[in-house]
Design a protein around this motif. Structure first.
Motif, mmCIF file in Angstrom:
data_model
loop_
_atom_site.group_PDB
_atom_site.id
_atom_site.type_symbol
_atom_site.label_atom_id
_atom_site.label_comp_id
_atom_site.label_asym_id
_atom_site.label_seq_id
_atom_site.Cartn_x
_atom_site.Cartn_y
_atom_site.Cartn_z
ATOM 1 N N ARG A 219 0.835 -1.200 0.000
ATOM 2 C CA ARG A 219 0.000 0.000 0.000
ATOM 3 C C ARG A 219 0.875 1.257 0.000
ATOM 4 O O ARG A 219 1.797 1.390 0.795
ATOM 5 C CB ARG A 219 -0.908 0.000 1.227
ATOM 6 N N GLY A 220 0.586 2.150 -0.961
ATOM 7 C CA GLY A 220 1.324 3.406 -1.051
ATOM 8 C C GLY A 220 2.659 3.295 -1.773
ATOM 9 O O GLY A 220 3.416 4.262 -1.814
ATOM 10 N N SER A 221 2.957 2.122 -2.356
ATOM 11 C CA SER A 221 4.243 1.930 -3.040
ATOM 12 C C SER A 221 4.020 1.537 -4.496
ATOM 13 O O SER A 221 3.083 0.807 -4.824
ATOM 14 C CB SER A 221 5.059 0.833 -2.345
ATOM 15 N N ASP A 222 4.895 2.050 -5.363
ATOM 16 C CA ASP A 222 4.873 1.668 -6.774
ATOM 17 C C ASP A 222 6.029 0.732 -7.109
ATOM 18 O O ASP A 222 6.328 0.524 -8.288
ATOM 19 C CB ASP A 222 4.946 2.904 -7.673
ATOM 20 N N ARG A 223 6.667 0.152 -6.092
ATOM 21 C CA ARG A 223 7.763 -0.795 -6.328
ATOM 22 C C ARG A 223 7.266 -2.205 -6.045
ATOM 23 O O ARG A 223 6.960 -2.537 -4.903
ATOM 24 C CB ARG A 223 8.957 -0.476 -5.418
ATOM 25 N N PRO A 224 7.146 -3.046 -7.071
ATOM 26 C CA PRO A 224 6.633 -4.394 -6.841
ATOM 27 C C PRO A 224 7.668 -5.295 -6.192
ATOM 28 O O PRO A 224 8.876 -5.087 -6.339
ATOM 29 C CB PRO A 224 6.300 -4.880 -8.256
ATOM 30 N N LEU A 225 7.180 -6.300 -5.484
ATOM 31 C CA LEU A 225 8.037 -7.302 -4.862
ATOM 32 C C LEU A 225 7.605 -8.678 -5.357
ATOM 33 O O LEU A 225 6.418 -8.958 -5.488
ATOM 34 C CB LEU A 225 7.927 -7.227 -3.332
ATOM 35 N N ILE A 226 8.568 -9.535 -5.634
ATOM 36 C CA ILE A 226 8.283 -10.868 -6.151
ATOM 37 C C ILE A 226 7.726 -11.742 -5.028
ATOM 38 O O ILE A 226 8.335 -11.863 -3.965
ATOM 39 C CB ILE A 226 9.546 -11.524 -6.737
ATOM 40 N N LEU A 227 6.582 -12.369 -5.273
ATOM 41 C CA LEU A 227 5.985 -13.293 -4.308
ATOM 42 C C LEU A 227 6.361 -14.742 -4.604
ATOM 43 O O LEU A 227 6.783 -15.480 -3.720
ATOM 44 C CB LEU A 227 4.459 -13.162 -4.308
ATOM 45 N N GLU A 228 6.186 -15.167 -5.856
ATOM 46 C CA GLU A 228 6.415 -16.563 -6.230
ATOM 47 C C GLU A 228 6.809 -16.651 -7.697
ATOM 48 O O GLU A 228 6.521 -15.744 -8.485
ATOM 49 C CB GLU A 228 5.155 -17.420 -6.020
ATOM 50 N N GLY A 229 7.402 -17.783 -8.053
ATOM 51 C CA GLY A 229 7.631 -18.138 -9.449
ATOM 52 C C GLY A 229 7.232 -19.591 -9.634
ATOM 53 O O GLY A 229 7.811 -20.475 -8.990
ATOM 54 N N ASN A 230 6.229 -19.863 -10.472
ATOM 55 C CA ASN A 230 5.656 -21.203 -10.594
ATOM 56 C C ASN A 230 5.629 -21.677 -12.042
ATOM 57 O O ASN A 230 5.713 -20.872 -12.976
ATOM 58 C CB ASN A 230 4.239 -21.207 -10.028
ATOM 59 N N PRO A 231 5.465 -22.985 -12.250
ATOM 60 C CA PRO A 231 5.314 -23.495 -13.616
ATOM 61 C C PRO A 231 4.077 -22.893 -14.286
ATOM 62 O O PRO A 231 3.050 -22.687 -13.640
ATOM 63 C CB PRO A 231 5.150 -25.007 -13.422
ATOM 64 N N VAL A 232 4.179 -22.639 -15.581
ATOM 65 C CA VAL A 232 3.050 -22.069 -16.309
ATOM 66 C C VAL A 232 1.930 -23.090 -16.480
ATOM 67 O O VAL A 232 0.749 -22.729 -16.496
ATOM 68 C CB VAL A 232 3.520 -21.531 -17.684
#
Length: 293
Positions: A219-232
């Motif tokens: 909230r209040g930020s325009d910098r994303p953070l990576i949550l997960e990386g999964n198979p497509v």
């Protein structure tokens, strides 16, 4: 649930189309064409492969990003400490490692099992959940991210953005209320390019397989953070638009037609799902299949 996705153009006089064959998941899939893509849950893939092996047939190889992909990212991309270790190691701990907080998130690193749903736990709770876990199962523990507002998904294939979409909005810290894209959630449009650039940076050189990257904006930020990386091949499709959906299906197809680093199930996943179709191992009953033109 599983889908066979036929991307071939069988009639040259017709427009190129996609045919979906839907399988209910209560029994194994008997036949899949060599040009058909597969969209499936990891649990069903494990059950299907166990059934195939029981019949002396080759198992399905589907591309997957490395299990440690998330752990290897710089903390500037994740905004938190992430630690993946074996269940056996965690059971020897007397305290949680520093930087994780008192109640970090914990879950299986590669998949989902009923005995360890993703949740915040203290060390005592986590160790209690792991008493009967396979010793070498990989458990991911990570610091809680406070006050997430938006979550986005970006599909990357062959080093390029295939599709992207916001998928849920959080009401606020302390509230469990979430509005999804299917409920009409509206996302900040400027976040799309920012999320795509961040996901591409995270995937570049770290995963040769197609990858579904989930990101969060606090909230209040325009910098994303990576949550997960999964198979497509097990990623849910969201509001990708017509061209984005075609690119998403192409990424799903590439996971089978050009397999890179095939998915290897965690021992806990294998234990929970491998015997699901055991009663069908000697059966020759045909599939119940629904074809969706």
């Amino acid at each position: 649930m599983a889908e066979q996705i036929d991307l071939s153009n069988k009639d040259p006089h017709r427009k190129r189309g996609i045919v979906l064959h839907h399988h209910h998941g209560f029994g194994p899939i008997r036949e899949v064409g060599i040009k058909e893509a597969i969209w499936i849950t990891p649990g069903l893939l494990i059950a299907q492969n166990a059934w195939l092996v029981s019949h002396g047939r080759p198992s399905w190889a589907l591309s997957a990003p490395p299990t440690m992909w998330l752990d290897d990212l710089d903390q500037s991309l994740t905004g938190r400490r992430i630690l993946t270790v074996t269940a056996e190691t965690i059971l020897t701990w007397r305290r949680l490692p520093s930087g994780l907080g008192q109640r970090p998130w914990s879950q299986l690193a590669a998949g989902r099992v009923s005995g360890l749903p993703a949740a915040r736990r203290n060390l005592e709770d986590l160790q209690s959940k792991l008493r009967t876990a396979p010793a070498q199962s990989l458990i991911r523990i990570q610091t809680h991210l406070p006050d997430i507002q938006e979550e986005w998904r970006v599909i990357i294939n062959r080093g390029r953005i295939a599709a992207s979409s916001g998928y849920c909005l959080h009401e606020g810290e302390g509230s469990r209320a979430i509005t999804t894209i299917f409920d009409g959630a509206v996302f900040d449009p400027k976040h799309r390019t920012i999320a795509e650039d961040c996901a591409l940076q995270a995937a570049n050189g770290r995963s040769s397989a197609p990858i579904s990257v989930d990101l969060a904006f606090l909230r209040g930020s325009d910098r994303p953070l990576i949550l997960e990386g999964n198979p497509v091949w097990c990623a849910a499709p969201y509001a990708y638009g017509p061209q984005g959906m075609i690119s998403f299906l192409k990424a799903v197809a590439d996971c089978r037609t050009d397999p890179v680093d095939p998915y290897q199930p965690d021992p806990w996943m294998a234990r929970e799902f491998a015997g699901r179709f055991r009663s069908s191992w000697g059966s020759t009953r045909p599939d119940q299949t629904m074809v969706m033109p």
